[in-house]
Design an enzyme around this catalytic site. Structure first.
Site, PDB file in Angstrom:
ATOM      1  N   GLY A 177     -30.021   6.004  24.823  1.00 11.95           N
ATOM      2  CA  GLY A 177     -29.156   5.863  25.995  1.00 11.95           C
ATOM      3  C   GLY A 177     -29.860   5.305  27.212  1.00 11.95           C
TER       4      GLY A 177
ATOM      5  N   CYS B 159       1.362   1.581  13.532  1.00 12.63           N
ATOM      6  CA  CYS B 159       1.235   0.121  13.452  1.00 12.63           C
ATOM      7  C   CYS B 159       2.440  -0.443  12.713  1.00 12.63           C
ATOM      8  CB  CYS B 159      -0.046  -0.262  12.718  1.00 12.63           C
ATOM      9  SG  CYS B 159      -0.134  -2.009  12.276  1.00 12.63           S
TER      10      CYS B 159
ATOM     11  N   CYS C 227       1.029  -2.253   9.192  1.00 15.07           N
ATOM     12  CA  CYS C 227       0.474  -1.517   8.049  1.00 15.07           C
ATOM     13  C   CYS C 227       0.842  -0.035   8.067  1.00 15.07           C
ATOM     14  CB  CYS C 227      -1.046  -1.665   8.021  1.00 15.07           C
ATOM     15  SG  CYS C 227      -1.902  -0.666   9.248  1.00 15.07           S
TER      16      CYS C 227
ATOM     17  N   CYS D 105      -2.293  -2.932  14.707  1.00 19.47           N
ATOM     18  CA  CYS D 105      -3.715  -2.580  14.759  1.00 19.47           C
ATOM     19  C   CYS D 105      -4.511  -3.690  15.442  1.00 19.47           C
ATOM     20  CB  CYS D 105      -4.290  -2.460  13.350  1.00 19.47           C
ATOM     21  SG  CYS D 105      -3.655  -1.088  12.406  1.00 19.47           S
TER      22      CYS D 105
ATOM     23  N   CYS E 275      -6.270  -3.359   9.214  1.00 18.76           N
ATOM     24  CA  CYS E 275      -4.830  -3.559   9.041  1.00 18.76           C
ATOM     25  C   CYS E 275      -4.560  -4.359   7.761  1.00 18.76           C
ATOM     26  CB  CYS E 275      -4.281  -4.299  10.257  1.00 18.76           C
ATOM     27  SG  CYS E 275      -2.501  -4.278  10.409  1.00 18.76           S
TER      28      CYS E 275
END
Lengths: 362, 286
Positions: free
Chosen positions: B33, B242, B245, B267, B273
């Protein structure tokens, strides 16, 4: 050796002769035609027209040739010519929704009615020097588009507006639009005057100012709602005729930035806008202008004014490159008299300083 | 432009530069980080378009790698296509659009929906690596704040959002604490993707070319969004699945389909997807 301070006239003539020769360069190389500049240095022509506030490709090409490609000098030439022109009429506001679009991209929706039109763009070219260009290889013919270039495309920000998610633009009023070329800039400057100043402003300066707002100085992370380039009609409405007349068209680039919501006691949270419009194909300038326009609305939207790009006076007083270059370069002019006065003052101060030192030592 | 058409080194950058980037990356992995400065190079695409990600990818990619590039989750967007083509040309590596086939995934703004594995590296393109930038414009000052773990200003920013709006309005680039020590920008991924950063088996590398910083989240590292006990971290949700899908667990894009403002929700992860539509089961790997 005595250095003459008179006799500038002959020197100036000679300098300008030399400049003309210098501009022509090697006389064995064919001379550059204005048509070549106009056709093959199109982005330079567009920039000079935008900052010169005069839409004339031929004159901009001349200015670029005359200035040896020094863009600010070319802008200056065009501006100086512009002041000699009579003002015949003011057009009605451009209808950019009716633009014949060459390029239109939106970064906020994956697809929009009319689609994303990449158009002629440097985006996604890998910045590798193209040695085929150096060899003078002709480009392959461009493929023809299936789409009808005349079909108007609805503005993307209109989609947000119809849902009430973005502020309405201020309604048209009967107030005449300000014009900085006719009246001095007054502070606080109204948005129309600010936009005009930005449209004429230096691309590099606005770019740096816009960039600073993205990097954290007056943070206001925007989305490019839409950038579009294309031809728009210029319409005038002479009072004596009472009907509109289409007098021609020009190419412009328009940018609508969508910024994170403001919101106050009076207004619900909503997206706000920054706006940019420039002559020709000038996305960098239009986008930078839209960023700075939005930053300059800080006061109006009740945001703290803490960064350079939010300071009206700072931005508007320094955006004009013709003004800026004149004053910076005036330092080349003789300053014998004022410098003499400084010398005199400095010598007296030093003498007093030395005297004081002597007294302390004694 | 590959070695075959002359002049350019494998993966564009010269070996010295790649070594410099790798050294910075090693340091970044060692201090999760923490932003590590590196001598970012001019790349043949504009700053802000993924130059950091490209330099990181160039530094870690090998001939055996298989590269996937996504932009906003999609393999078919212009910038993703452009960068994938760049490495296909300069490194001659295999490329793929399938998340599970890729050994390196360079991404802008999304973490794939398909869970990543320990064999994969996720390379993020980062515009603003400094999470404190929005509260402090000065780099010198933010470096000091990180050194002292002085993150009060960031908490105040979130607190102010709650006080004014009743919720944290940070919708993407939601700041996270890494390994309990460094505040980190997850890059502009939506809040939705933040949980995927946490204890991910994949190595996650972040490259910011314009700002000349790299940072990293090593595998299985704690990544915790900043929040408050009474205002816990939440992610975006949709009322519908979605429309292509049927996935109810993925991040959806809103697509305007006509002038009347009709919307379609689908998506953003095009590979996820497409594979669901093809009837392939979701990859679940340890």
């Amino acid at each position: 050796m005595y250095v003459p301070v008179k006799g500038g006239e002959k020197a100036i003539d000679n300098a300008h002769c030399w400049l003309a020769d210098n501009r022509r360069g090697d006389r064995d190389v064919p001379e550059l035609g204005l048509d070549q500049v106009r056709e093959q240095l199109g982005r330079a022509v567009d920039r000079v027209m935008a900052e010169g506030s005069l839409y004339d490709r031929e004159l901009a090409a001349l200015a670029i040739k005359q200035a040896q490609g020094d863009m600010i000098e070319a802008v200056f030439l065009l501006r100086a010519y512009r002041t000699t022109l009579p003002r015949l009429a003011a057009s009605v506001p451009l209808d950019t929704a009716a633009m014949r679009v060459h390029r239109r991209v939106s970064a906020i929706y994956k697809d929009v009615p009319g689609g994303q039109l990449l158009g002629p763009t440097y985006d996604y070219t890998h910045r590798l020097l193209d040695f085929r260009l150096a060899a003078g290889e002709p480009p392959p013919p461009a493929p023809e588009a299936d789409a009808d270039p005349d079909a108007p495309l609805p503005g993307v920000s209109e989609l947000l507006r119809s849902e009430g998610l973005v502020e309405d633009e201020a309604p048209a009023d009967d107030e005449p639009v300000g014009d900085l070329t006719e009246e001095p800039l007054a502070f606080p400057a109204s948005r129309d005057c600010r936009l005009q100043a930005l449209a004429r402003g230096d691309e590099g300066f606005l770019l740096a100012m816009g960039y600073s707002t993205q990097r954290g100085y007056g943070n206001n992370h925007p989305f490019a709602g839409e950038i579009r380039t294309g031809s728009v009609s210029i319409v005038i409405e002479p009072a004596e005729l009472g009907f509109p007349l289409d007098i021609g068209e020009l190419t412009v680039t328009e940018c609508q930035m969508v910024n994170q919501f403001a919101g106050s006691a009076e207004a619900p949270p909503q997206f706000t806008r920054g706006y940019g419009l420039v002559f020709g194909h000038g996305e960098r300038k239009a986008m930078a202008m839209a960023l700075v326009d939005r930053a300059l609305r800080a006061d109006e939207l009740g945001e703290p004014v803490s960064a350079p790009a939010q300071e009206q006076e700072f931005v508007l007083q320094h955006a004009d490159n013709v003004q800026a270059t004149g004053f910076v370069e005036h330092l080349k002019l003789p300053h014998y008299v004022d410098f003499q006065a400084e010398l005199d003052t400095l010598r007296r101060l030093r003498a007093a300083y030395a005297d004081a030192g002597d007294e302390e030592a004694s | 432009m590959s070695a075959a058409d002359g002049g350019y080194n494998f993966a564009y950058l010269d070996e010295q530069t790649k070594r410099m980037v790798r050294r910075a990356l090693l340091k970044a992995v060692a201090v999760p980080g923490c932003q590590i400065p590196f001598a970012s190079r001019e790349m043949p695409l504009p700053y802000g378009w993924g130059t950091g990600g490209i330099q990181v990818t160039a530094a870690v990619i090998g001939r055996e790698d298989c590269l996937k590039v996504i932009d906003q989750g999609a393999d078919d967007t212009t910038n993703a296509v452009s960068i994938r083509r760049f490495f296909a040309r300069t490194a001659g590596v295999a490329t793929t659009e399938r998340t599970d086939e890729a050994s390196i995934i360079q991404t802008r703004h999304r973490i794939p929906e398909t869970p990543l594995t320990a064999a994969q590296t996720l390379v993020y393109q980062v515009p603003i690596p400094e999470p404190l930038r929005r509260v402090e414009p000065s780099e010198r000052e933010t470096r000091r704040m990180h050194a002292l773990a002085d993150y009060g200003a960031m908490r105040v920013l979130l607190y102010e959002q709650i006080a004014r709006r009743g919720r944290v309005t940070q919708s993407y680039n939601y700041p996270v604490m890494v390994n309990g020590r460094h505040l980190m920008s997850p890059s502009p991924i939506p809040r939705f993707d933040n949980p995927k950063l946490h204890r991910s088996p994949a190595l996650q590398l972040f490259g910011a070319g314009r700002e000349r910083r790299v940072y990293a989240v090593p595998p299985y590292t704690d990544v915790v969004p900043l929040d408050f006990e009474d205002y816990p971290f939440t992610v975006e949700s949709w009322e519908r699945p979605c429309e292509l899908c049927g996935a109810a667990d993925s991040y959806l894009d809103e697509i305007v389909t006509d002038d009347a403002g009709t919307r379609l929700f689908a998506c953003s992860d095009t590979d996820y997807c497409a594979r669901r539509r093809a009837g392939e089961p979701r990859e679940v790997q340890a």
